[in-house]
Design a protein around this motif. Structure first.
Motif, PDB file in Angstrom:
ATOM      1  N   ALA A  29       8.910   5.289  -4.859  1.00 42.04           N
ATOM      2  CA  ALA A  29       9.566   4.421  -3.883  1.00 42.04           C
ATOM      3  C   ALA A  29       9.438   2.956  -4.274  1.00 42.04           C
ATOM      4  N   LEU A  30      10.572   2.278  -4.316  1.00 37.17           N
ATOM      5  CA  LEU A  30      10.561   0.847  -4.554  1.00 37.17           C
ATOM      6  C   LEU A  30       9.973   0.142  -3.335  1.00 37.17           C
ATOM      7  N   GLU A  31       9.195  -0.869  -3.556  1.00 39.60           N
ATOM      8  CA  GLU A  31       8.618  -1.725  -2.504  1.00 39.60           C
ATOM      9  C   GLU A  31       7.575  -1.013  -1.635  1.00 39.60           C
ATOM     10  N   LEU A  32       7.115   0.187  -2.038  1.00 40.68           N
ATOM     11  CA  LEU A  32       6.148   0.893  -1.200  1.00 40.68           C
ATOM     12  C   LEU A  32       4.899   0.059  -0.958  1.00 40.68           C
ATOM     13  N   PHE A  33       4.349  -0.529  -2.009  1.00 38.37           N
ATOM     14  CA  PHE A  33       3.081  -1.216  -1.842  1.00 38.37           C
ATOM     15  C   PHE A  33       3.239  -2.532  -1.089  1.00 38.37           C
ATOM     16  N   ASP A  34       4.435  -3.079  -1.082  1.00 36.64           N
ATOM     17  CA  ASP A  34       4.687  -4.249  -0.247  1.00 36.64           C
ATOM     18  C   ASP A  34       4.606  -3.887   1.239  1.00 36.64           C
ATOM     19  N   VAL A  35       5.249  -2.782   1.613  1.00 42.97           N
ATOM     20  CA  VAL A  35       5.208  -2.398   3.028  1.00 42.97           C
ATOM     21  C   VAL A  35       3.856  -1.801   3.398  1.00 42.97           C
ATOM     22  N   LEU A  36       3.185  -1.161   2.438  1.00 43.80           N
ATOM     23  CA  LEU A  36       1.838  -0.658   2.690  1.00 43.80           C
ATOM     24  C   LEU A  36       0.898  -1.814   2.987  1.00 43.80           C
ATOM     25  N   GLU A  37       1.041  -2.892   2.261  1.00 43.19           N
ATOM     26  CA  GLU A  37       0.230  -4.085   2.497  1.00 43.19           C
ATOM     27  C   GLU A  37       0.562  -4.720   3.834  1.00 43.19           C
ATOM     28  N   ARG A  38       1.832  -4.707   4.206  1.00 39.90           N
ATOM     29  CA  ARG A  38       2.231  -5.365   5.447  1.00 39.90           C
ATOM     30  C   ARG A  38       1.866  -4.556   6.679  1.00 39.90           C
ATOM     31  N   TYR A  39       1.944  -3.216   6.591  1.00 41.37           N
ATOM     32  CA  TYR A  39       1.723  -2.365   7.768  1.00 41.37           C
ATOM     33  C   TYR A  39       0.535  -1.416   7.536  1.00 41.37           C
ATOM     34  N   PRO A  40      -0.695  -1.915   7.613  1.00 36.71           N
ATOM     35  CA  PRO A  40      -1.849  -1.044   7.385  1.00 36.71           C
ATOM     36  C   PRO A  40      -2.055   0.007   8.471  1.00 36.71           C
ATOM     37  N   GLY A  41      -1.301  -0.080   9.577  1.00 38.75           N
ATOM     38  CA  GLY A  41      -1.369   0.970  10.589  1.00 38.75           C
ATOM     39  C   GLY A  41      -0.572   2.208  10.231  1.00 38.75           C
ATOM     40  N   PHE A  42       0.194   2.147   9.148  1.00 41.41           N
ATOM     41  CA  PHE A  42       0.950   3.313   8.664  1.00 41.41           C
ATOM     42  C   PHE A  42       0.081   4.127   7.711  1.00 41.41           C
ATOM     43  N   ASP A  43       0.038   5.420   7.947  1.00 42.99           N
ATOM     44  CA  ASP A  43      -0.695   6.323   7.080  1.00 42.99           C
ATOM     45  C   ASP A  43       0.161   6.684   5.863  1.00 42.99           C
ATOM     46  N   LEU A  44      -0.507   6.889   4.740  1.00 40.54           N
ATOM     47  CA  LEU A  44       0.152   7.393   3.537  1.00 40.54           C
ATOM     48  C   LEU A  44      -0.396   8.790   3.286  1.00 40.54           C
TER      49      LEU A  44
END
Length: 309
Positions: free
Chosen positions: A177-192
């Motif tokens: 996924a493109l930009e995954l780590f950008d959104v992971l950094e922005r939304y730490p309330g989201f589980d991976l």
């Protein structure tokens, strides 16, 4: 709050949708497949009754292909869960779409813990997860999803479980996924979600602090039982619900939190639960890539800074 839940659609270089926003319910059981198979089958039937018809249309075959989940396919799945007597591991993957990331997935990782492959491994567990698109949460409301999570938990002899906003995708396809780590950094309330990797290691420990956190034994006892958790989480947003078998559901609020790090938050209950669980988190393998643990650490740091402001 519902208005703070972002819409996330991430694509790979070919333009295929590989990650989207959703909700995951996940349970880890330090039990062998043969002990939990009937309960897992009942939980799957409960999940199917709760979601729209034809939300699951494909299943992963033993040779890696995706096949239609028609009547014949369902019979294959039933036999695989309930009747197949051989093997050290059982994998069941059901999906809405065989290619792009849909909102509905069912994933089961069963293990025969008596098998020599796992008998000396205290971290191996049997695990199951159920996912939903965020639209399901918004349409039915958090009380409905919480009640469904409780119904599923009632079927399963979990040692740890949770419900959370999540990056929903086919197993492992989030790597592309493109930009995954950008959104992971922005939304730490989201589980991976990484059910396969986590279930190899977690044992009876915790994975993290979540909107709904299910605490079983022996973890709950190590935390001081229900009273110890109550004292550590004395916040008006928090509710505790004792469950059968000396287990506990911790709810950290009415709605799950995305925790957008571009905005200010005051979520002391999340910080308190994260700190309470920190000594009991599972340990990933040395030098392994473990973004969920990294995400938790970012989460705690962000919440700590927010508290100090």
């Amino acid at each position: 709050m519902r208005e703070n839940i972002p819409v996330i659609r991430l694509r790979n270089k070919s333009g295929d949708l590989v990650v989207r926003d959703g909700v995951i319910l996940c349970f880890f059981m330090r039990r062998s497949h043969k002990e939990v198979a009937p309960a897992v089958w009942r939980a799957l039937r409960t999940y199917l009754r709760a979601i729209p018809p034809q939300s699951l249309n494909w299943y992963g075959s033993d040779d890696g292909d995706w096949l239609p989940l028609d009547d014949k396919g369902w019979e294959v799945i039933r036999k695989q869960i309930l009747e197949r007597p051989w093997g050290a591991m059982w994998h069941v993957d059901l999906a809405e779409d065989p290619g792009e990331a849909g909102g509905y997935f069912f994933n089961y990782q069963g293990r025969q813990l008596e098998d020599p492959l796992f008998s000396r491994d205290e971290g191996a567990t049997t695990a199951v997860s159920f996912t939903f698109p965020t639209e399901y949460l918004l349409e039915h409301g958090p009380a409905h999803l919480r009640a469904l999570a409780l119904e599923l938990a009632g079927e399963l002899p979990f040692s740890f479980g949770y419900a959370s906003l999540a990056f929903v995708s086919h197993q492992g396809s989030w790597f592309s996924a493109l930009e995954l780590f950008d959104v992971l950094e922005r939304y730490p309330g989201f589980d991976l979600p990484r059910l396969g990797d986590t279930s190899e290691l977690i044992g009876t420990r915790a994975r993290g602090a979540y909107w709904l956190t299910f605490l079983g034994q022996p973890l709950l006892g190590q935390l001081g039982c229900s009273e110890g958790v109550r004292q550590a989480l004395s916040f008006p947003e928090v509710s505790l619900q004792p469950l059968e078998g000396e287990r506990l559901l911790v709810s950290l609020g009415e709605w799950p939190e995305a925790i957008d790090t571009t905005k200010e938050h005051h979520l002391p209950q999340y910080l308190a639960l994260a700190n309470l669980l920190e000594p009991f988190l599972y340990e990933p393998r040395a030098n392994s890539f473990c973004p969920d643990r990294d995400n938790l650490r970012r989460w705690i740091r962000h919440l700590t800074r927010s508290r100090e402001l």
